[in-house]
Write an enzyme that holds these catalytic residues in place. Sequence first.
Site, PDB file in Angstrom:
ATOM      1  N   ASP A  93       2.078  -0.506   0.768  1.00  8.89           N
ATOM      2  CA  ASP A  93       2.386   0.472  -0.022  1.00  8.89           C
ATOM      3  C   ASP A  93       1.048   0.298  -1.561  1.00  8.89           C
ATOM      4  OD1 ASP A  93       2.239   3.237  -0.932  1.00  8.89           O
ATOM      5  OD2 ASP A  93       4.531   3.608  -1.494  1.00  8.89           O
ATOM      6  N   SER A  94       0.179   0.565  -1.032  1.00 13.06           N
ATOM      7  CA  SER A  94      -0.909   0.095  -2.186  1.00 13.06           C
ATOM      8  C   SER A  94      -1.862   0.951  -2.782  1.00 13.06           C
ATOM      9  CB  SER A  94      -2.160  -1.488  -1.763  1.00 13.06           C
ATOM     10  OG  SER A  94      -1.924  -1.002  -0.571  1.00 13.06           O
ATOM     11  N   LYS A  95      -1.944   2.484  -1.261  1.00 15.21           N
ATOM     12  CA  LYS A  95      -3.067   2.746  -1.866  1.00 15.21           C
ATOM     13  C   LYS A  95      -4.270   2.685  -2.186  1.00 15.21           C
ATOM     14  CE  LYS A  95       1.134   6.121  -2.961  1.00 15.21           C
ATOM     15  NZ  LYS A  95       2.327   5.102  -2.957  1.00 15.21           N
ATOM     16  N   ARG A  96      -4.497   2.187  -1.344  1.00 21.10           N
ATOM     17  CA  ARG A  96      -5.770   1.333  -2.128  1.00 21.10           C
ATOM     18  C   ARG A  96      -6.964   2.662  -0.566  1.00 21.10           C
ATOM     19  NH1 ARG A  96      -4.483  -1.645  -5.207  1.00 21.10           N
ATOM     20  NH2 ARG A  96      -3.918  -4.255  -4.792  1.00 21.10           N
TER      21      ARG A  96
END
Length: 275
Positions: A93-96
């Site tokens: 979960d890094s929402k890049r």
Amino acid sequence: MGFMQALRQRWTDADTLVCVGLDPEPSKFPARFNDHPDAVFAFCRDIVDATAPYVCAFKPQIAHFAALGAEDALERLIAHIHAAHPGIPVILDSKRGDIGSTARHYASEAFDRYAADAVTANPYLGRDSVEPFLERSDRGVVILCRTSNPGAGDLQDLVVNGDDGTQRPLYQQVARTIARDWNGHGNCMLVVGATWPAQLREVRAIVGDMPFLVPGVGAQGGDVQAVVENARTADGTGLVVSSSRAVLYASAGEDYADAAAAAARTLRDEINLYR
């Protein structure tokens, strides 16, 4: 086995749609970790091992590790999941979401450095910002659509003109675009929050059987029955229902791992009631 195949296999073999989010906050760890030299890894490993029978995926949140300087712990944790619990995919979960070579580095970070099976991504810079993720056809790209936070509607509910001349909320246009144009490898999922059951139903109608990552149950108050009844696919799957704090910190005592297992099992059973 690619991410989507592993996820579907897990839905079937373990009969679960639960995802445990791994969001370490050392101030909430049991007292035994107070002077532990590797507390972040050790706590998360114990949670993983205890809850693995009840999950279809694990979702470590990169900021919780990076803020603690614990990127090495994150690498080792993902390696542990793959080694000790093969077949359970890991969603980083890094929402890049960025442009050009930067996006390629973010894709390499997620898939090569951390060996994640999937990654969360932000679509609002357009397709080129997520293209390096989409190109990895064996990995999953979990794209923000209608998020669970209170301010989600500030932008996501704005009415826009679609390319077909129809006006619709932006989150619906995002869902339509991803399902129609970005999912050529069949490796896309959408993030749609548990706190918006009506929107879950609307997005499901737009995208068909594309899987959803659904945060917001547990500590954020999303209703499990509403989530499942509005967003499941015809075969009773299509969902990765994520819970973090309610599982991780189910107990601050010495029974922390057993309590986490019980919380994950309870969530699995509640979801399965409505499938």
